[in-house]
Design a protein around this motif. Sequence first.
Motif, PDB file in Angstrom:
ATOM      1  N   ILE A   1      -0.817   6.265  14.185  1.00  0.00           N
ATOM      2  CA  ILE A   1      -2.229   5.965  13.906  1.00  0.00           C
ATOM      3  C   ILE A   1      -2.375   4.460  13.741  1.00  0.00           C
ATOM      4  O   ILE A   1      -1.676   3.850  12.925  1.00  0.00           O
ATOM      5  N   GLU A   2      -3.280   3.863  14.492  1.00  0.00           N
ATOM      6  CA  GLU A   2      -3.495   2.416  14.377  1.00  0.00           C
ATOM      7  C   GLU A   2      -4.288   2.108  13.110  1.00  0.00           C
ATOM      8  O   GLU A   2      -5.364   2.661  12.903  1.00  0.00           O
ATOM      9  N   VAL A   3      -3.733   1.216  12.268  1.00  0.00           N
ATOM     10  CA  VAL A   3      -4.445   0.839  11.036  1.00  0.00           C
ATOM     11  C   VAL A   3      -4.729  -0.666  10.961  1.00  0.00           C
ATOM     12  O   VAL A   3      -5.466  -1.119  10.097  1.00  0.00           O
ATOM     13  N   GLY A   4      -4.117  -1.421  11.876  1.00  0.00           N
ATOM     14  CA  GLY A   4      -4.375  -2.855  11.893  1.00  0.00           C
ATOM     15  C   GLY A   4      -4.173  -3.408  13.281  1.00  0.00           C
ATOM     16  O   GLY A   4      -3.506  -2.786  14.118  1.00  0.00           O
ATOM     17  N   HIS A   5      -4.761  -4.554  13.541  1.00  0.00           N
ATOM     18  CA  HIS A   5      -4.598  -5.202  14.845  1.00  0.00           C
ATOM     19  C   HIS A   5      -4.756  -6.706  14.632  1.00  0.00           C
ATOM     20  O   HIS A   5      -5.729  -7.142  14.017  1.00  0.00           O
ATOM     21  N   ILE A   6      -3.779  -7.456  15.087  1.00  0.00           N
ATOM     22  CA  ILE A   6      -3.896  -8.912  15.005  1.00  0.00           C
ATOM     23  C   ILE A   6      -3.751  -9.467  16.416  1.00  0.00           C
ATOM     24  O   ILE A   6      -2.993  -8.945  17.224  1.00  0.00           O
TER      25      ILE A   6
ATOM     26  N   GLU B   1      -0.549  -4.260  17.357  1.00  0.00           N
ATOM     27  CA  GLU B   1      -1.171  -3.210  16.564  1.00  0.00           C
ATOM     28  C   GLU B   1      -0.185  -2.794  15.481  1.00  0.00           C
ATOM     29  O   GLU B   1       1.017  -2.756  15.724  1.00  0.00           O
ATOM     30  N   PHE B   2      -0.706  -2.479  14.299  1.00  0.00           N
ATOM     31  CA  PHE B   2       0.138  -1.920  13.233  1.00  0.00           C
ATOM     32  C   PHE B   2      -0.107  -0.419  13.185  1.00  0.00           C
ATOM     33  O   PHE B   2      -1.250   0.023  13.003  1.00  0.00           O
ATOM     34  N   ILE B   3       0.992   0.332  13.352  1.00  0.00           N
ATOM     35  CA  ILE B   3       0.890   1.777  13.551  1.00  0.00           C
ATOM     36  C   ILE B   3       1.605   2.525  12.428  1.00  0.00           C
ATOM     37  O   ILE B   3       2.775   2.254  12.144  1.00  0.00           O
ATOM     38  N   VAL B   4       0.891   3.446  11.817  1.00  0.00           N
ATOM     39  CA  VAL B   4       1.487   4.338  10.816  1.00  0.00           C
ATOM     40  C   VAL B   4       1.990   5.593  11.526  1.00  0.00           C
ATOM     41  O   VAL B   4       1.248   6.207  12.304  1.00  0.00           O
ATOM     42  N   LEU B   5       3.244   5.962  11.295  1.00  0.00           N
ATOM     43  CA  LEU B   5       3.781   7.172  11.915  1.00  0.00           C
ATOM     44  C   LEU B   5       3.317   8.399  11.124  1.00  0.00           C
ATOM     45  O   LEU B   5       3.417   8.447   9.905  1.00  0.00           O
TER      46      LEU B   5
ATOM     47  N   LEU C   1       0.820  -1.209   0.000  1.00  0.00           N
ATOM     48  CA  LEU C   1       0.000   0.000   0.000  1.00  0.00           C
ATOM     49  C   LEU C   1       0.856   1.260   0.000  1.00  0.00           C
ATOM     50  O   LEU C   1       0.333   2.377  -0.099  1.00  0.00           O
ATOM     51  N   GLY C   2       2.160   1.076   0.129  1.00  0.00           N
ATOM     52  CA  GLY C   2       3.054   2.235   0.103  1.00  0.00           C
ATOM     53  C   GLY C   2       3.112   2.990   1.405  1.00  0.00           C
ATOM     54  O   GLY C   2       3.468   4.167   1.447  1.00  0.00           O
ATOM     55  N   VAL C   3       2.789   2.317   2.497  1.00  0.00           N
ATOM     56  CA  VAL C   3       2.786   2.982   3.795  1.00  0.00           C
ATOM     57  C   VAL C   3       3.583   2.135   4.796  1.00  0.00           C
ATOM     58  O   VAL C   3       3.556   0.904   4.735  1.00  0.00           O
ATOM     59  N   ARG C   4       4.340   2.782   5.660  1.00  0.00           N
ATOM     60  CA  ARG C   4       5.105   2.039   6.657  1.00  0.00           C
ATOM     61  C   ARG C   4       4.255   1.890   7.908  1.00  0.00           C
ATOM     62  O   ARG C   4       3.893   2.888   8.544  1.00  0.00           O
ATOM     63  N   ALA C   5       3.891   0.654   8.231  1.00  0.00           N
ATOM     64  CA  ALA C   5       3.116   0.402   9.452  1.00  0.00           C
ATOM     65  C   ALA C   5       3.956  -0.498  10.352  1.00  0.00           C
ATOM     66  O   ALA C   5       4.351  -1.594   9.948  1.00  0.00           O
ATOM     67  N   ILE C   6       4.208  -0.034  11.557  1.00  0.00           N
ATOM     68  CA  ILE C   6       5.117  -0.748  12.459  1.00  0.00           C
ATOM     69  C   ILE C   6       4.305  -1.559  13.464  1.00  0.00           C
ATOM     70  O   ILE C   6       3.414  -1.019  14.126  1.00  0.00           O
ATOM     71  N   PRO C   7       4.589  -2.867  13.554  1.00  0.00           N
ATOM     72  CA  PRO C   7       3.869  -3.683  14.533  1.00  0.00           C
ATOM     73  C   PRO C   7       4.339  -3.358  15.946  1.00  0.00           C
ATOM     74  O   PRO C   7       5.538  -3.299  16.199  1.00  0.00           O
ATOM     75  N   MET C   8       3.403  -3.158  16.847  1.00  0.00           N
ATOM     76  CA  MET C   8       3.732  -2.837  18.237  1.00  0.00           C
ATOM     77  C   MET C   8       2.931  -3.728  19.159  1.00  0.00           C
ATOM     78  O   MET C   8       1.728  -3.899  18.966  1.00  0.00           O
ATOM     79  N   ARG C   9       3.623  -4.282  20.145  1.00  0.00           N
ATOM     80  CA  ARG C   9       2.956  -5.137  21.132  1.00  0.00           C
ATOM     81  C   ARG C   9       1.765  -4.399  21.711  1.00  0.00           C
ATOM     82  O   ARG C   9       1.875  -3.250  22.123  1.00  0.00           O
ATOM     83  N   ALA C  10       0.645  -5.062  21.743  1.00  0.00           N
ATOM     84  CA  ALA C  10      -0.571  -4.414  22.222  1.00  0.00           C
ATOM     85  C   ALA C  10      -1.142  -5.190  23.389  1.00  0.00           C
ATOM     86  O   ALA C  10      -0.791  -6.352  23.612  1.00  0.00           O
ATOM     87  N   ASP C  11      -1.993  -4.530  24.108  1.00  0.00           N
ATOM     88  CA  ASP C  11      -2.660  -5.183  25.222  1.00  0.00           C
ATOM     89  C   ASP C  11      -3.564  -6.264  24.664  1.00  0.00           C
ATOM     90  O   ASP C  11      -4.208  -6.080  23.647  1.00  0.00           O
ATOM     91  N   SER C  12      -3.604  -7.393  25.332  1.00  0.00           N
ATOM     92  CA  SER C  12      -4.377  -8.495  24.791  1.00  0.00           C
ATOM     93  C   SER C  12      -5.176  -9.190  25.883  1.00  0.00           C
ATOM     94  O   SER C  12      -5.736 -10.245  25.666  1.00  0.00           O
ATOM     95  N   GLY C  13      -5.234  -8.589  27.054  1.00  0.00           N
ATOM     96  CA  GLY C  13      -5.928  -9.256  28.143  1.00  0.00           C
ATOM     97  C   GLY C  13      -5.136 -10.468  28.576  1.00  0.00           C
ATOM     98  O   GLY C  13      -3.947 -10.591  28.256  1.00  0.00           O
ATOM     99  N   PRO C  14      -5.760 -11.393  29.233  1.00  0.00           N
ATOM    100  CA  PRO C  14      -5.035 -12.526  29.800  1.00  0.00           C
ATOM    101  C   PRO C  14      -4.630 -13.575  28.764  1.00  0.00           C
ATOM    102  O   PRO C  14      -3.773 -14.401  29.030  1.00  0.00           O
ATOM    103  N   ILE C  15      -5.205 -13.527  27.536  1.00  0.00           N
ATOM    104  CA  ILE C  15      -4.998 -14.650  26.617  1.00  0.00           C
ATOM    105  C   ILE C  15      -3.825 -14.459  25.669  1.00  0.00           C
ATOM    106  O   ILE C  15      -2.963 -15.299  25.524  1.00  0.00           O
ATOM    107  N   GLY C  16      -3.775 -13.315  25.011  1.00  0.00           N
ATOM    108  CA  GLY C  16      -2.897 -13.124  23.864  1.00  0.00           C
ATOM    109  C   GLY C  16      -1.424 -13.384  24.078  1.00  0.00           C
ATOM    110  O   GLY C  16      -0.736 -13.851  23.176  1.00  0.00           O
ATOM    111  N   GLY C  17      -0.911 -13.052  25.251  1.00  0.00           N
ATOM    112  CA  GLY C  17       0.519 -13.205  25.456  1.00  0.00           C
ATOM    113  C   GLY C  17       1.279 -12.333  24.488  1.00  0.00           C
ATOM    114  O   GLY C  17       0.932 -11.168  24.295  1.00  0.00           O
TER     115      GLY C  17
END
Lengths: 440, 440
Positions: B277-282, B209-213, B188-204
């Motif tokens: 800016i958050e643009v994705g979340h896995i 989150e994928f963040i665009v600067l 898409l021509g955009v740099r999105a940096i994955p950042m550890r996100a809160d996931s509650g007790p399960i995600g580990g």
Amino acid sequence: MKRSEYFISTLMSDPAEAQIVSHKLMLRAGMIQQMSAGIYSWLPLGLRVLQNIQSIIRKEQENAGSIEVLMPTLQSADLWRESGRYDDYGKEMLRITDRQNREMLYGPTNEEMITDIVRTHIHSYREVPKNFWHMQWKFRDEIRPRFGLMRGREFLMKDGYSFDLTYDDAKRSYYKMFLSYLRTFAALGVRAIPMRADSGPIGGEMSHEFIVLAETGESQVFCDKSWVEEDALQDAPHYNEDLEPFFKKLTARYSATEEKHDPDMVKNLDLVSARGIEVGHIFYFGTKYSQPMKASVTHPDGTEHPLEMGSYGIGVSRLVAAIIEASHDDKGIIWPASVAPFFAILINLKNGDTDTDALANSLYLACQEKNISVLYDDRDERAGVKFADADLIGSPWQVIVSPRNCAMQKVELKNRTNSETHLLSVEEVLAFLADKKPVI
Amino acid sequence: MKRSEYFISTLMSDPAEAQIVSHKLMLRAGMIQQMSAGIYSWLPLGLRVLQNIQSIIRKEQENAGSIEVLMPTLQSADLWRESGRYDDYGKEMLRITDRQNREMLYGPTNEEMITDIVRTHIHSYREVPKNFWHMQWKFRDEIRPRFGLMRGREFLMKDGYSFDLTYDDAKRSYYKMFLSYLRTFAALGVRAIPMRADSGPIGGEMSHEFIVLAETGESQVFCDKSWVEEDALQDAPHYNEDLEPFFKKLTARYSATEEKHDPDMVKNLDLVSARGIEVGHIFYFGTKYSQPMKASVTHPDGTEHPLEMGSYGIGVSRLVAAIIEASHDDKGIIWPASVAPFFAILINLKNGDTDTDALANSLYLACQEKNISVLYDDRDERAGVKFADADLIGSPWQVIVSPRNCAMQKVELKNRTNSETHLLSVEEVLAFLADKKPVI
């Protein structure tokens, strides 16, 4: 696509909840799944058909010079109060109140919204004619949703709206969409006959329903035999030519829904009486929305007048069902090539056999290279199961790799429509499929 | 596309209702129009960008082996009662009552619905792993919708869901989507940096989150300089390889949103502090839905267990705004080539002049033949207006036909990003554009 890596969930027998053949076959082929009354999910196979139909509609709209926009599903009640339709529309309109107590609705159609867009941006005769269209989910809260996609509640519709300076211009826009719809349905591989429809006091001769003939159709229709036996698009003009003669020539041929049918008019005609399914509707409605909503433009003489409008709809999700109603046999669906989920199904009759695996795999790779859309049935299943599934899914062609023919480096090519088979070399079958494959 | 036959309605000054730059520019460029609070129509130019983004996401999902479905917008409340979320979800869920007094809702997300589909069709370990995705309109009834598409109410989201037999399999699905998202944003021509996100007790460690600067980002983020200076996809593996080393390598690089940021951990790092800016979340969430909703499969040993699930979302409509926030100047938008509404804008500086008209027309036709997406500004407007519009709309390249250069059979090619211009022959400019044009 390898079936082992894909998701197709077929049923061998008719599901109890389905009454009509398209609903039965869509459930049996694993195309859709009901999520709640009249609301469906599109499983992978069904979605491919829907997307093929969308692509063809988009291309034909572009050819006709219509401009694509996308309006939202939810609309404000206030907008519909401006046109006077908010109170008139019955319980089929799904009315919604948001957290701020604003009255909203799930759009059943978009005349008000497109008129709002046009009145915001278009103010001069220099900026028309314009024809805008979009494809968006709509909702009609049917009291008794039934027949699968035929009378669902959430449905996909293509709706377009023309904006013209004068009645004569509006006629030209209407003729263009009349021709464009004929081309669209022809490209979809389905015969849809335009029939004069009721239009209230405004439409006059500019209101047509497009009807697909099918034994299981919802209503009785009548038309001159030429509609069924001749290609309506023969000698069709280009969009930039005068389209009136073509329109007049075709609309002079008799065609009518039961409500409009006049037995006195058809005494000397070679008439076809059949069942039909409505898949499109085009009509002219003048200033019905532009007048109350003040969508006006300045004319060359400096005076201001409301725009002349027409609307043009295709029931996109309904078309999937209508095509099946018009094209199936007792084994399953028979897709027109242009909308088929896969153009061919590759059947490996002896999965796990070194020779058939090698031949089927190489054929599969060659199809991918040549952009031939193929479903490769690589499952560990009996031949009977694979044949039944292939007939049910209904791709135009089946390519069968059997141990016996494999030894001769031959495969069988089977035509889904008439079950004719031919023994061909790998090169021959690839050349055939590459030549016949649809270009969307 | 000839601008005279198209519909682009630009504004020369900032609209009062917009506070952030993406909202201002989208309104000024005529990409969107607000229909009611937080609900937008996509005008032709905006829709082209949205469709380009959709195509790229689709292609990357296919590459990663995910299977496309399409679930409806409206869901039954009963389904959400099964997971326990119907009562938990706050007022952001738009609750609807239909004419039969059934409780419905406009889906804000689809975990329940996809789990319902999977439990209906998938019963054996042989049928997993599977990863289903769709792209559909969603609704969140924000109390104060603002910032245009950044915090709208009706929005387009790509959401995908993986179903696995074991935790180890679920990790593999997660790694695959982690890589696929990096590839998608790069395409898409955009740099999105994955950042550890809160996931509650399960995600580990499996929640990113994928963040665009972007200077105007909604939140503060911190990351190692390498995220900004190096290509994260350098030496990226193929999907069928072991993806864990790649995942471990990248996640070892520091990156954190403000909530997760730990100043003690970054003392010796070359740190970038920026707005994002958050643009994705896995994220991985185990059996949170499959357990209560009984989406179980039989394992090879005959025992039955709920499926392991993860979900993968991209804010598709939000991305349009995020890309603008990350890529604009004081004149307008600077689109990455892959998502630009048109790859080039052809400007005829003297419309009506025989020579410039002839050259511009022939260039336009040649672009169409070579499948170069071009907007031809053939309006009777001053040069200044055309230049300003071209900069505002933000196509990567502008091709300028002026009477002076026309006499030499030359045109000017201007780079929107750095304003560099080159005087080229018609053949040279066509060869250049054909070579650089994006292939979606």
